[in-house]
Write an enzyme that holds these catalytic residues in place. Structure first.
Site, mmCIF file in Angstrom:
data_model
loop_
_atom_site.group_PDB
_atom_site.id
_atom_site.type_symbol
_atom_site.label_atom_id
_atom_site.label_comp_id
_atom_site.label_asym_id
_atom_site.label_seq_id
_atom_site.Cartn_x
_atom_site.Cartn_y
_atom_site.Cartn_z
ATOM 1 N N ASP A 1 27.183 -126.346 49.118
ATOM 2 C CA ASP A 1 25.837 -125.902 48.927
ATOM 3 C C ASP A 1 24.607 -127.190 48.780
ATOM 4 O O ASP A 1 25.116 -127.883 48.535
ATOM 5 C CB ASP A 1 25.406 -124.928 47.684
ATOM 6 C CG ASP A 1 24.356 -124.143 47.569
ATOM 7 O OD1 ASP A 1 24.265 -123.254 46.601
ATOM 8 O OD2 ASP A 1 23.544 -124.006 48.763
ATOM 9 N N THR B 1 22.731 -115.779 52.911
ATOM 10 C CA THR B 1 22.527 -115.260 51.576
ATOM 11 C C THR B 1 21.357 -115.992 50.906
ATOM 12 O O THR B 1 20.532 -115.500 50.081
ATOM 13 C CB THR B 1 23.591 -115.200 50.509
ATOM 14 O OG1 THR B 1 24.252 -116.525 50.596
ATOM 15 C CG2 THR B 1 24.703 -114.202 50.799
ATOM 16 N N SER B 2 21.028 -117.357 51.242
ATOM 17 C CA SER B 2 19.863 -118.022 50.998
ATOM 18 C C SER B 2 19.547 -119.082 52.068
ATOM 19 O O SER B 2 20.446 -119.970 52.228
ATOM 20 C CB SER B 2 20.139 -118.421 49.478
ATOM 21 O OG SER B 2 21.083 -119.238 49.238
ATOM 22 N N ILE C 1 13.829 -118.395 41.359
ATOM 23 C CA ILE C 1 13.886 -118.381 39.576
ATOM 24 C C ILE C 1 14.402 -119.942 39.198
ATOM 25 O O ILE C 1 15.175 -120.414 39.761
ATOM 26 C CB ILE C 1 14.907 -117.423 39.144
ATOM 27 C CG1 ILE C 1 14.636 -116.015 39.360
ATOM 28 C CG2 ILE C 1 15.052 -117.471 37.894
ATOM 29 C CD1 ILE C 1 15.313 -114.960 39.261
ATOM 30 N N THR D 1 34.895 -124.805 36.425
ATOM 31 C CA THR D 1 34.976 -126.080 36.563
ATOM 32 C C THR D 1 33.721 -126.979 36.439
ATOM 33 O O THR D 1 33.770 -128.235 36.683
ATOM 34 C CB THR D 1 35.632 -126.494 38.149
ATOM 35 O OG1 THR D 1 34.761 -126.106 39.132
ATOM 36 C CG2 THR D 1 37.036 -125.916 37.966
ATOM 37 N N ASN E 1 26.218 -119.180 52.729
ATOM 38 C CA ASN E 1 24.743 -119.694 52.160
ATOM 39 C C ASN E 1 24.306 -120.600 53.672
ATOM 40 O O ASN E 1 24.886 -120.746 54.448
ATOM 41 C CB ASN E 1 24.621 -120.377 51.029
ATOM 42 C CG ASN E 1 25.386 -121.386 51.003
ATOM 43 O OD1 ASN E 1 25.765 -122.380 52.202
ATOM 44 N ND2 ASN E 1 26.098 -121.918 49.795
ATOM 45 N N GLY F 1 26.919 -116.392 43.815
ATOM 46 C CA GLY F 1 27.322 -115.970 45.086
ATOM 47 C C GLY F 1 28.273 -115.006 44.983
ATOM 48 O O GLY F 1 28.496 -114.124 46.019
ATOM 49 N N ASP F 2 29.300 -115.032 44.207
ATOM 50 C CA ASP F 2 30.303 -114.192 44.086
ATOM 51 C C ASP F 2 29.934 -112.937 43.819
ATOM 52 O O ASP F 2 30.437 -111.825 44.202
ATOM 53 C CB ASP F 2 31.335 -114.623 42.831
ATOM 54 C CG ASP F 2 31.950 -116.169 42.927
ATOM 55 O OD1 ASP F 2 32.166 -116.757 42.239
ATOM 56 O OD2 ASP F 2 32.116 -116.364 44.233
#
Lengths: 307, 338
Positions: free
Chosen positions: B158, B222-223, B254, B87, B186, B262-263
């Site tokens: 996010d 995760t971040s 990066i 999307t 996250n 994420g997936d």
């Protein structure tokens, strides 16, 4: 500026495949059987799931949803709007209705309009061992409209007979069927399993130039005393993958595909035995995930014999 | 709306495949074959993954299933949507599954004794009704396998922005988190679920403790952005009430945006933590190392194509990075907190 499609822009031995097949949550048929092997071989595969079922239709029951032609076309339009319709390959397998098959034909036209060099690999799934398992009206549509637009066709013996009107009893009949199919359309034909004198054969034929004699070969395949689902879908995907790597050597591509497939089937039988189950009791789900090394790097055990 | 099809065969299991048999009968009984991924010993498992499907590109199940298959798992994907592309493109077209259609698939599996899973994996969910249906799936699967590992990526947003309907947040917090075995939020999602602001590493660890108390024994944030660095913080509460073993991994930033990471990360955490069930730090090192190698390859490939990777969000080079998924070189090490 939209990012480029790297699978097209960067040089590679693989390609970008649109695969329109069934999806089952559990088990390995249709796209569940075809997509993973192509990904293992390095292809970017874009799957359109023509159905989403809990499991394949050979189980006592199944539940799920079916895509109609309009919904298929919606997805194509969605891709088109984002300039995502340039594919190197189109792959189709089991199709359950004339209306869906007609829409698939429109997809072929659309994709070829965008990439005239599109390779359409068509498994004309209609039946096996003398019995039709699609609506009979599909046969004429395959014969008259689909075969002429296929680049590579992978019928079994029964399907080759239905498409050519020829009864295949000898190897010579098999070769003749390939010639009839070449004349109708595809330059590459692989009759994936033929029973002749109690042996199982694959016969392949590549007409390199229109009007020229095709290069033909056979591979003798051992009979494994068990029934599996998903093997035809896997075979066609492997033929797509390996014939892209060896475009001028269909025999080499077929050797690799057959060797991979046989390794998957043998492992499957062995694993069912290990679990204490008699593999002849019912049809078996293939051990696709556990055989990925045989798909990536098959040991070529079954050699092509040229005619 | 997809047309629903529900068919029950009046023929028996034997009757259906009878036509394929040459001789009178090879069939000795009506026994259905065993599910080999459960019956044979293995380091992997049988995963039900309920996520989106996009025809093109690598997000949702397109990002999660292939890596798990590469790692040797049998994955059963339920596609919650089928869209042409994700999307974030200027447009997309396709179909959405509703809760009833999801449940039809579960019932189809149940009727064939196919509902014993070792793992359930969920990611982006777009509506409260679908999320509620997923909760029923969790209950159903756990009634069949009480040891089910539910790996939940509580996708909500996010970088300070919510991208799901706001009503989902409470459902995740109150109903989903308590049912999860492993949670992979996250920083933003961890803050939403704990109602706790994460500014320091200590805050991150505290958020994990709050989440442990609510449910999951394994939490991986995760971040997290702390002082200009990007960190992963992982926490494993091995016994209820015990202090959790916690660690961090510093991750290089990066300079590019990707979709599907994420997936992919959650799938890799599922895969590696199954192989190293008592070493979440080891599992996270492998997952992070795979992901970073893939992201670096992706950036390099766009550059090779003459495209500036910072121009727009990028599709990840998942297929081309399969060796890094199968056999990651561990470059990013976990540092245990004492």
């Amino acid at each position: 500026m939209a990012p480029p499609i790297l699978s097209l822009v960067l040089p590679s031995e693989t390609g970008r495949v649109l695969s329109i097949q069934s999806h089952t949550v559990h088990g390995y048929v249709g796209n569940k059987s075809a997509v993973f092997p192509l990904e293992i071989l390095g292809f970017d595969v874009d799957p359109i799931h023509s159905v989403q079922f809990s499991n394949h239709t050979g189980y006592p029951s199944f539940k799920g949803q079916v895509l109609n032609g309009q919904q298929l076309w919606d997805l194509i339009e969605g891709l088109e709007t984002n300039d995502l319709l340039y594919y190197t390959h189109l792959l189709t397998g089991y199709i359950g209705s004339v209306s869906f098959l007609d829409t698939v034909l429109e997809v072929v036209n659309k994709l070829r309009f965008i990439n005239p060099k599109l390779t359409y690999v068509c498994d004309p799934v209609m039946g096996d061992e003398g019995k039709l398992y699609v609506p009979p009206e599909l046969v004429a549509v395959y014969r008259e409209k689909v075969v002429p637009v296929a680049s590579m066709l992978t019928p079994n013996q029964f399907e080759a007979e239905n498409l050519t009107g020829l009864r295949i009893v000898t190897e010579k009949d098999g070769l003749e069927a390939c010639n009839i199919l070449h004349a109708a359309g595809p330059s590459k034909v692989v009759i994936t399993s033929i029973n002749i004198d109690d042996n199982l054969l694959l016969i392949g034929s590549h007409e390199k130039e229109k009007g020229q004699d095709p290069e033909r070969f056979k591979i003798v395949i051992p009979k494994i005393p068990a029934y599996f689902t998903g093997t035809g879908d896997l075979m066609t995907a492997l033929l797509l993958g390996w014939s892209n790597k060896y475009p001028d050597n269909l025999d080499r591509a077929a050797e690799l595909a057959v060797s991979s497939l046989q390794a998957v089937l043998q492992r499957t039988v062995n694993d069912y035995k290990r679990s204490g189950y008699d593999p002849q009791t019912s049809s078996l789900e293939i051990r696709l995930i556990q055989s990925q090394d045989d798909i990536r790097n098959p040991e070529v055990i079954y050699k092509a014999e040229k005619y």
